[in-house]
Design an enzyme around this catalytic site. Structure first.
Site, short mmCIF file in Angstrom:
data_model
loop_
_atom_site.label_atom_id
_atom_site.label_comp_id
_atom_site.label_asym_id
_atom_site.label_seq_id
_atom_site.Cartn_x
_atom_site.Cartn_y
_atom_site.Cartn_z
N GLU A 106 -6.15 1.45 7.43
CA GLU A 106 -5.85 1.75 6.78
C GLU A 106 -6.63 2.38 4.93
O GLU A 106 -6.95 2.89 4.06
CB GLU A 106 -6.02 -0.21 5.69
CG GLU A 106 -4.38 0.32 4.14
CD GLU A 106 -2.97 0.35 4.12
OE1 GLU A 106 -2.93 1.49 4.12
OE2 GLU A 106 -2.73 -0.42 5.59
N ARG A 148 -5.00 -6.21 -0.45
CA ARG A 148 -5.32 -4.96 0.43
C ARG A 148 -6.26 -5.13 1.08
O ARG A 148 -7.23 -6.15 0.58
CB ARG A 148 -5.47 -3.37 -1.37
CG ARG A 148 -5.70 -2.22 -0.92
CD ARG A 148 -4.61 -1.98 -0.05
NE ARG A 148 -4.76 -0.40 0.00
CZ ARG A 148 -3.84 0.49 0.81
NH1 ARG A 148 -3.10 -0.02 1.83
NH2 ARG A 148 -3.66 2.22 0.85
N ASP A 179 -6.62 6.43 4.19
CA ASP A 179 -5.87 5.89 2.87
C ASP A 179 -6.41 6.56 1.56
O ASP A 179 -6.26 7.63 0.73
CB ASP A 179 -4.89 5.22 2.19
CG ASP A 179 -3.92 4.82 2.53
OD1 ASP A 179 -3.10 6.15 2.81
OD2 ASP A 179 -2.97 4.20 2.20
N GLY A 227 6.70 3.94 3.09
CA GLY A 227 6.71 5.14 3.23
C GLY A 227 5.47 6.00 2.75
O GLY A 227 5.85 6.64 2.26
N GLY A 228 4.34 5.34 2.77
CA GLY A 228 3.18 6.02 2.23
C GLY A 228 3.70 6.84 0.60
O GLY A 228 3.93 5.50 -0.04
N GLU A 262 -0.84 0.54 7.33
CA GLU A 262 -0.78 1.91 7.47
C GLU A 262 0.22 2.68 8.23
O GLU A 262 1.36 2.42 8.24
CB GLU A 262 -2.13 2.47 7.71
CG GLU A 262 -3.06 3.79 7.43
CD GLU A 262 -2.13 4.18 6.47
OE1 GLU A 262 -1.80 3.70 5.27
OE2 GLU A 262 -2.14 5.81 5.90
N THR A 319 5.22 1.08 7.17
CA THR A 319 4.63 -0.34 6.10
C THR A 319 6.49 -1.31 6.36
O THR A 319 6.96 -0.92 7.15
CB THR A 319 4.72 0.40 4.66
OG1 THR A 319 3.46 0.99 4.89
CG2 THR A 319 4.53 -1.16 3.44
N SER A 344 -0.15 3.05 -2.83
CA SER A 344 1.71 3.92 -3.01
C SER A 344 2.71 2.43 -3.51
O SER A 344 3.59 2.86 -3.52
CB SER A 344 2.07 5.24 -2.39
OG SER A 344 1.33 6.26 -3.25
N THR A 404 1.69 -3.69 5.27
CA THR A 404 1.25 -2.83 6.21
C THR A 404 0.65 -3.09 6.34
O THR A 404 -0.92 -3.56 6.46
CB THR A 404 1.26 -1.93 4.76
OG1 THR A 404 1.22 -0.59 5.79
CG2 THR A 404 -0.23 -1.53 3.75
#
Length: 597
Positions: free
Chosen positions: A446, A109, A449, A495-496, A427, A407, A474, A425
């Site tokens: 990102e 991340r 988020d 898809g978030g 974002e 993503t 997620s 991703t």
């Protein structure tokens, strides 16, 4: 018990499966074509893009393993899916090792600058407009994707990075064919892309949208990949490329005539040099006697999918009617999201009760909230996983915060039985909209988020910004093992926040409802995320099921498209089935090394 909707949902996917069961990668010099299902030997790759899947298959054919193929596929997606992924972003990597029959994971991340604090997105004590943060340097986190590739290769790969980047380098240099999805995504970003000269030059050549059927080339990215292949991914975290990223973030190269005020970021060379991936244990829960493994926090995917599965464990979904199934699935999602919002954040900063969230005892204390003839009210208050009390909602309710819905996900396997589920991703679709000059890739946004302010006043929010902190995700790459610790299925989705519900619905469709994997992926989706209404795709929005669920008390709103999953299933005798979307995002691409006759 008859399940008419499940059968209807299968019609489109089954027709696709009949004609494409032997899907294979293209021969050299021919164009890759999308097919949503492939069955065969030697390994498999499923992604949203045919050229990317072909890159992974090329590596498998040359003796590479699933990790090598995943890296090659991801690099190619950075070319053909540049608005969803790339070396300017991050992601989460889950790996099954066939020799030891164990699952491992990497948290790649993006991280906030070391100077960031909880007021990162505040101005005069108030949150800045979300749109201003999205298209800015302020929303850019330190990229984690290149470091993820190297971490995975060092731990489990069999090939060096350089050769694995060659298919993507070739694709960027020679070009790929523009499809309707690429044009549509460019069009939806046109207003902001045109304000950044480097982005406009690359993606809006001559000020025009790319034409469907034309060839799109990215020579700058080809050179960047060549440099990373030659020097290693350290070149992105140190040296000239690192300086180019920092300069772009802190002084976004905006067209002065555009009138856009692109807020500067706070990224430094120290941030890039300090970046590290986290190799960590995956989450695990047991469902129907199977082991379900996914990614642990900083992503909320593994804990939230796992908690929802535990809530559903005591309901025989295979015998439920379609209404009963969707009702239980929706309510389990609502409860799990209520707990996610209160308890899950970056564990380096937050005391995340991962083990307790995944306990069956806690799930049972929450499952009793579900009634067959009534609907829970959102926002639902969280429970306390450390002190579970039957049917208790002891905390204060807080709404679910927004996440961008783009993503990309890929799934890969090899002839040795290794499996990778990898979601990466930048974002939102198009990320920050800011391209690093002469480098050919878009930077992520990102950090948006994070919660800009606490989701609910007076309630602790574990997802506020902090120095070097990872924003909650997620992303939910998932691998399911049987009682002998051998793979059953692996899957994931973009898809978030809808990633969690997409993975949950696909798993239950496949494991409980008896749908073939491609049909479970194709089935119309519902997504409840502790909100007042549940999102429905058109296939459910326009069905009698909606009316019957509304009679219980459910409220709905329409979403034209939720997620875009891919998956792989292990079949007997060394055979693999790869599956992807039949329609969503223009359909996905499933390939195997040697198609079954």
């Amino acid at each position: 018990m008859a399940r008419p909707v499940a059968r209807k949902l299968a019609v489109l996917a089954v027709s696709a499966a009949v004609v494409s069961v032997g899907a294979a990668p293209p021969e050299a010099g021919t164009s890759a074509e999308k097919t949503p299902i492939a069955v065969g030997y030697g390994g498999a790759v499923a992604s949203v893009d045919a050229d990317a899947s072909a890159a992974g298959i090329e590596v498998l054919r040359k003796g590479g393993n699933a990790v090598d193929a995943a890296v090659a596929t991801a690099a190619a997606l950075g070319v053909t899916e540049p608005y969803s992924s790339g070396i300017g972003g991050g992601g989460y990597f889950v790996y099954y090792d066939a020799k030891s029959r164990t699952v491992h994971s990497i948290d790649g991340r993006e991280t906030a600058p070391l100077t960031a604090d909880s007021g990162l997105f505040l101005e005069n004590g108030q949150p800045i407009p979300f749109a201003d943060a999205v298209t800015s340097g302020l929303g850019v986190g330190t990229p984690g994707t290149p470091a993820t590739w190297q971490t995975a290769l060092d731990a489990w790969g069999s090939k060096p990075l350089g050769p694995l980047l060659k298919p993507a380098e070739r694709l960027a240099r020679d070009g790929f064919t523009v499809d309707a999805t690429f044009r549509s995504q460019t069009q939806s970003n046109q207003a902001r892309f045109k304000d950044f000269p480097d982005t406009a030059e690359l993606f809006l050549p001559g000020g025009a949208l790319p034409v469907v059927g034309s060839t799109f080339k990215n020579p700058d990215l080809a050179r960047t990949y060549e440099e990373l292949g030659r020097k290693g991914v350290g070149a992105l975290y140190h040296g000239k490329l690192a300086r180019d990223i920092v300069d772009t973030v802190n002084d976004p190269p905006v067209d002065p005539a555009s009138g856009r005020n692109a807020r500067p970021g706070e990224l430094s060379l120290k941030d890039l040099a300090a970046y590290e991936t986290n190799r960590q244990a995956p989450t695990k829960t047991t469902y129907r006697g199977l082991g379900v493994y996914s990614i642990a926090p900083s992503s909320s995917g593994g804990t939230t999918v796992g908690e929802a599965l535990n809530i559903l464990e005591n309901t025989d979904l295979s015998k439920a009617t379609d209404v009963e199934y969707l009702h239980r699935y929706i309510e389990a999602s609502r409860i799990a999201f209520a707990d996610r919002g209160r308890w899950v954040g970056d564990p380096a900063f937050e005391d995340v009760p991962t083990k307790e969230l995944l306990s069956q005892k806690y799930a049972d204390s929450r499952e009793c909230l579900i009634k067959d003839d009534a609907v829970l009210t959102s926002p639902l208050a969280p429970g306390d996983p450390r002190n579970p009390a039957a049917c208790s909602t002891g905390g204060q309710a807080a709404p679910t915060t927004y996440e961008g819905e783009n993503t990309t996900h890929l799934t890969a396997s090899d002839k040795w039985g290794n499996v990778v589920a990898y979601t990466l991703t930048i974002e939102q679709t198009g990320g920050s909209g800011i391209t690093v000059p002469d480098r050919g890739f878009i930077l992520n946004n990102e950090l948006t988020d994070f919660s800009f302010t606490p989701a609910s006043p007076g309630v602790h929010d574990p997802n506020l910004p902090g120095p070097g902190k990872r924003p909650r995700s997620s992303i939910s790459p998932t691998i399911v093992l049987d009682k002998d610790d051998k793979p059953v299925v692996a899957l994931g989705s973009p898809g978030g926040a809808t990633i969690i519900t997409t993975v949950l619905q696909t798993l239950t469709g496949f494991l409980d409802r008896g749908l073939p994997l491609v049909d479970a992926i194709a089935a119309p989706r519902a997504s409840q995320r502790n909100q007042t209404t549940t999102e429905l795709e058109p296939g459910l929005w326009n069905s009698e099921l909606r009316t019957r669920l509304e009679a219980i008390g459910h409220g709905f709103r329409e979403n034209p498209e939720i997620g875009a999953a891919t998956g792989i299933q292990r079949l007997p005798n060394g055979k693999w089935l790869a599956a992807a979307e039949t329609v969503r995002r223009g359909g996905g691409s499933a390939m195997v090394v040697t198609p079954a006759p």
